[in-house]
Design an enzyme around this catalytic site. Structure first.
Site, PDB file in Angstrom:
ATOM      1  N   LYS A 109       0.873  -1.179   0.000  1.00  0.00           N
ATOM      2  CA  LYS A 109       0.000   0.000   0.000  1.00  0.00           C
ATOM      3  C   LYS A 109       0.905   1.222   0.000  1.00  0.00           C
ATOM      4  O   LYS A 109       2.043   1.174   0.463  1.00  0.00           O
ATOM      5  CB  LYS A 109      -0.876   0.026   1.259  1.00  0.00           C
ATOM      6  CG  LYS A 109      -2.106   0.877   1.101  1.00  0.00           C
ATOM      7  CD  LYS A 109      -3.168   0.111   0.329  1.00  0.00           C
ATOM      8  CE  LYS A 109      -4.416   0.887   0.111  1.00  0.00           C
ATOM      9  NZ  LYS A 109      -5.477   0.037  -0.465  1.00  0.00           N
TER      10      LYS A 109
HETATM   11  P1  NAD Z   1     -13.859   6.983  -3.226  1.00  0.00           P
HETATM   12  O1  NAD Z   1     -12.983   8.093  -2.797  1.00  0.00           O
HETATM   13  O2  NAD Z   1     -14.189   6.800  -4.666  1.00  0.00           O
HETATM   14  O3  NAD Z   1     -15.269   7.044  -2.436  1.00  0.00           O
HETATM   15  C1  NAD Z   1     -15.362   7.148  -1.042  1.00  0.00           C
HETATM   16  C2  NAD Z   1     -16.806   7.500  -0.678  1.00  0.00           C
HETATM   17  O4  NAD Z   1     -16.938   7.524   0.745  1.00  0.00           O
HETATM   18  C3  NAD Z   1     -17.261   8.889  -1.180  1.00  0.00           C
HETATM   19  O5  NAD Z   1     -18.623   8.840  -1.526  1.00  0.00           O
HETATM   20  C4  NAD Z   1     -17.080   9.762   0.073  1.00  0.00           C
HETATM   21  O6  NAD Z   1     -17.886  10.922   0.096  1.00  0.00           O
HETATM   22  C5  NAD Z   1     -17.491   8.769   1.150  1.00  0.00           C
HETATM   23  N1  NAD Z   1     -17.002   9.117   2.482  1.00  0.00           N
HETATM   24  C6  NAD Z   1     -15.782   9.598   2.828  1.00  0.00           C
HETATM   25  N2  NAD Z   1     -15.748   9.823   4.160  1.00  0.00           N
HETATM   26  C7  NAD Z   1     -16.963   9.472   4.648  1.00  0.00           C
HETATM   27  C8  NAD Z   1     -17.546   9.486   5.918  1.00  0.00           C
HETATM   28  N3  NAD Z   1     -16.855   9.914   6.972  1.00  0.00           N
HETATM   29  N4  NAD Z   1     -18.815   9.044   6.058  1.00  0.00           N
HETATM   30  C9  NAD Z   1     -19.527   8.614   4.985  1.00  0.00           C
HETATM   31  N5  NAD Z   1     -19.033   8.575   3.729  1.00  0.00           N
HETATM   32  C10 NAD Z   1     -17.763   9.010   3.567  1.00  0.00           C
HETATM   33  O7  NAD Z   1     -13.161   5.664  -2.651  1.00  0.00           O
HETATM   34  P2  NAD Z   1     -13.400   4.151  -3.089  1.00  0.00           P
HETATM   35  O8  NAD Z   1     -12.388   3.767  -4.090  1.00  0.00           O
HETATM   36  O9  NAD Z   1     -14.862   3.935  -3.359  1.00  0.00           O
HETATM   37  O10 NAD Z   1     -12.988   3.392  -1.751  1.00  0.00           O
HETATM   38  C11 NAD Z   1     -13.890   3.240  -0.657  1.00  0.00           C
HETATM   39  C12 NAD Z   1     -13.326   2.184   0.276  1.00  0.00           C
HETATM   40  O11 NAD Z   1     -13.179   0.942  -0.429  1.00  0.00           O
HETATM   41  C13 NAD Z   1     -11.947   2.486   0.844  1.00  0.00           C
HETATM   42  O12 NAD Z   1     -11.878   1.909   2.133  1.00  0.00           O
HETATM   43  C14 NAD Z   1     -11.007   1.749  -0.100  1.00  0.00           C
HETATM   44  O13 NAD Z   1      -9.752   1.448   0.487  1.00  0.00           O
HETATM   45  C15 NAD Z   1     -11.815   0.510  -0.335  1.00  0.00           C
HETATM   46  N6  NAD Z   1     -11.463  -0.225  -1.553  1.00  0.00           N
HETATM   47  C16 NAD Z   1     -11.465   0.381  -2.765  1.00  0.00           C
HETATM   48  C17 NAD Z   1     -11.185  -0.362  -3.899  1.00  0.00           C
HETATM   49  C18 NAD Z   1     -11.264   0.226  -5.289  1.00  0.00           C
HETATM   50  O14 NAD Z   1     -11.108  -0.534  -6.262  1.00  0.00           O
HETATM   51  N7  NAD Z   1     -11.540   1.511  -5.437  1.00  0.00           N
HETATM   52  C19 NAD Z   1     -10.838  -1.727  -3.779  1.00  0.00           C
HETATM   53  C20 NAD Z   1     -10.848  -2.310  -2.525  1.00  0.00           C
HETATM   54  C21 NAD Z   1     -11.165  -1.550  -1.422  1.00  0.00           C
END
Ligand code: NAD
Length: 386
Positions: A109
């Site tokens: 990471k």
């Molecule tokens: P992103 O930045 O595209 O979206 C995050 C979302 O969460 C947004 O809608 C944001 O407004 C919301 N958010 C942020 N803080 C918040 C809070 N305090 N309360 C409520 N909502 C909140 O990110 P993403 O890529 O969708 O990732 C989301 C999670 O999934 C993370 O934990 C990331 O590590 C995990 N993840 C992502 C992927 C991927 O392929 N993008 C893969 C595995 C895991």
């Protein structure tokens, strides 16, 4: 050697989960010592010349938690709150996730402690390129392969690939995944994590004897994971009844596409005409069949878990549940699909992208979906049987 503390930081949470797994599997203290220690930790200072000429310094990280099963693999996060401990924790989770899906990868990471919303496009490009240069000696298609995470997207991956390729003297698409299709990205990568979350929901409902058709879902976080999970769940016949983002949540909308169209224009789900506003805590406590936390870490805690009414919780985000929250959901008899399984669709299709780049042969969207389903189903069945 690291010790698990009772404090609930992402690293303490990950270590306490590892401790429980070691005890349950009756592994040795030697295994604990090896598995609780990251192999390579790099902290870099990333200078950024702002558009107005000022030079600022940002902290950047790359942690290669394990390289035992192959090159390490993991996302790059741009977020103001990241630090080394959190990056180590997320790299540890990537290690377990790749092993569970049986991918030939270790876990990694990285990221920069910056709020990307404060950067212009050109500043974001300079920061991404400089961060790439700083970690360049330890990344590469056979060493460590970054991907997008919170605060980064396919454009950042294109800049990373270009910076690496300029230094190599030839194009090296396999150094990152989650790239634009024209640069060697894979069809189906954008929606892959959400697609995997939806498959996990479907299988968890089956295990609980609940018919997915018409089952209700609340999703916290409407970003890359939450949105695509919502789309796939709706296609499977479930009813998404609530979504939220950092500003709050809404219920009472007719379809996910309607919310998405509003977000494209307004940048948030809040304020959409015809919907009722709820808080993020209220969303967690809705009387639904399925709850999908898909925002950031630690949203389901000892306190917030007590009000959860969902029968199934599918962790779309990384580390959304603290050990205290886990214990309460366990007592309530809630079926929890953990992050390292539920959100592994992204890294599985990243693996497909890397394989396609190595072969210079690209698959159809159907092939990607079929292979994702078969790898994930194998992992889900392995977990359900053990
Ligand atoms: P992103 O930045 O595209 O979206 C995050 C979302 O969460 C947004 O809608 C944001 O407004 C919301 N958010 C942020 N803080 C918040 C809070 N305090 N309360 C409520 N909502 C909140 O990110 P993403 O890529 O969708 O990732 C989301 C999670 O999934 C993370 O934990 C990331 O590590 C995990 N993840 C992502 C992927 C991927 O392929 N993008 C893969 C595995 C895991």
């Amino acid at each position: 050697m690291t010790t698990a503390s009772s404090m609930e930081s992402p690293l303490a949470t990950a270590l306490s989960q590892l401790r429980r797994a070691i005890d349950q599997l009756k592994l040795s203290e030697n295994d604990w010592n090896t598995l609780s220690t990251p192999r390579r930790v790099l902290e870099v200072a990333v200078p950024l010349r702002r558009d107005d000429g000022r030079v600022e310094m940002y902290k950047g990280y790359r942690v290669q938690y394990s390289t035992t099963r192959g090159p390490s693999k993991g996302g790059v996060r741009f977020h103001q709150d990241i630090d080394l401990d959190e990056t180590v924790a997320l790299a540890m989770l990537m290690t377990w996730k790749c092993a569970l899906a049986n991918l030939p990868y270790g876990g990694a990471k990285g990221g920069v402690a910056v709020n990307p919303k404060t950067l212009s496009l050109t500043e974001n490009e300079r920061l991404t390129r400089r961060y790439t240069s700083e970690i360049l000696p330890i990344i590469g298609p056979e060493r460590d392969i970054p991907a997008p995470d919170v605060g980064t997207d396919e454009r950042n991956m294109a800049w990373m690939m270009d910076t690496y390729s300029v230094n190599a003297g030839f194009s090296v698409p396999g150094v990152v995944t989650g790239k634009p299709i024209v640069l060697g990205g894979s069809l189906g990568r954008t929606s892959a994590t959400g697609d995997g979350v939806a498959i996990s929901v479907r299988e968890a409902l089956k295990l609980r004897g609940i018919n997915p058709d018409g089952a209700t879902v609340a999703i916290q976080g409407f970003g890359k994971v939450g949105y695509w999970a919502a789309v796939a769940l709706e296609e499977m016949g479930l009813k998404v009844v609530a979504v939220s983002d950092v500003n709050g949540g809404v219920t009472g909308f007719k379809s996910v596409s309607e919310v998405h169209a509003f977000v494209e224009k307004n940048g948030t789900v809040v304020g959409m005409p015809g919907t009722d506003r709820i808080t993020n805590t209220e969303l967690l406590h809705l009387p639904v069949d399925v709850l999908v936390p898909a925002a950031l870490a630690d949203s389901i805690t000892e306190v917030s878990a007590t009000g959860i009414k969902a029968k199934v919780v599918v962790e779309g985000a990384n580390a959304p549940t603290t050990p205290g929250g886990d214990a309460i959901m366990n007592d309530k008899g809630i079926l929890v699909v953990p992050d390292i399984l539920a959100n592994s669709g992204g890294v599985i299709v990243s693996y497909f992208e890397w394989v396609q780049d190595k072969q210079n042969y690209f698959w159809s969207a159907e092939e990607v979906k079929e292979n994702l389903n078969s790898i994930l189903m194998r992992a889900i069945n392995d977990v359900a049987e053990n």
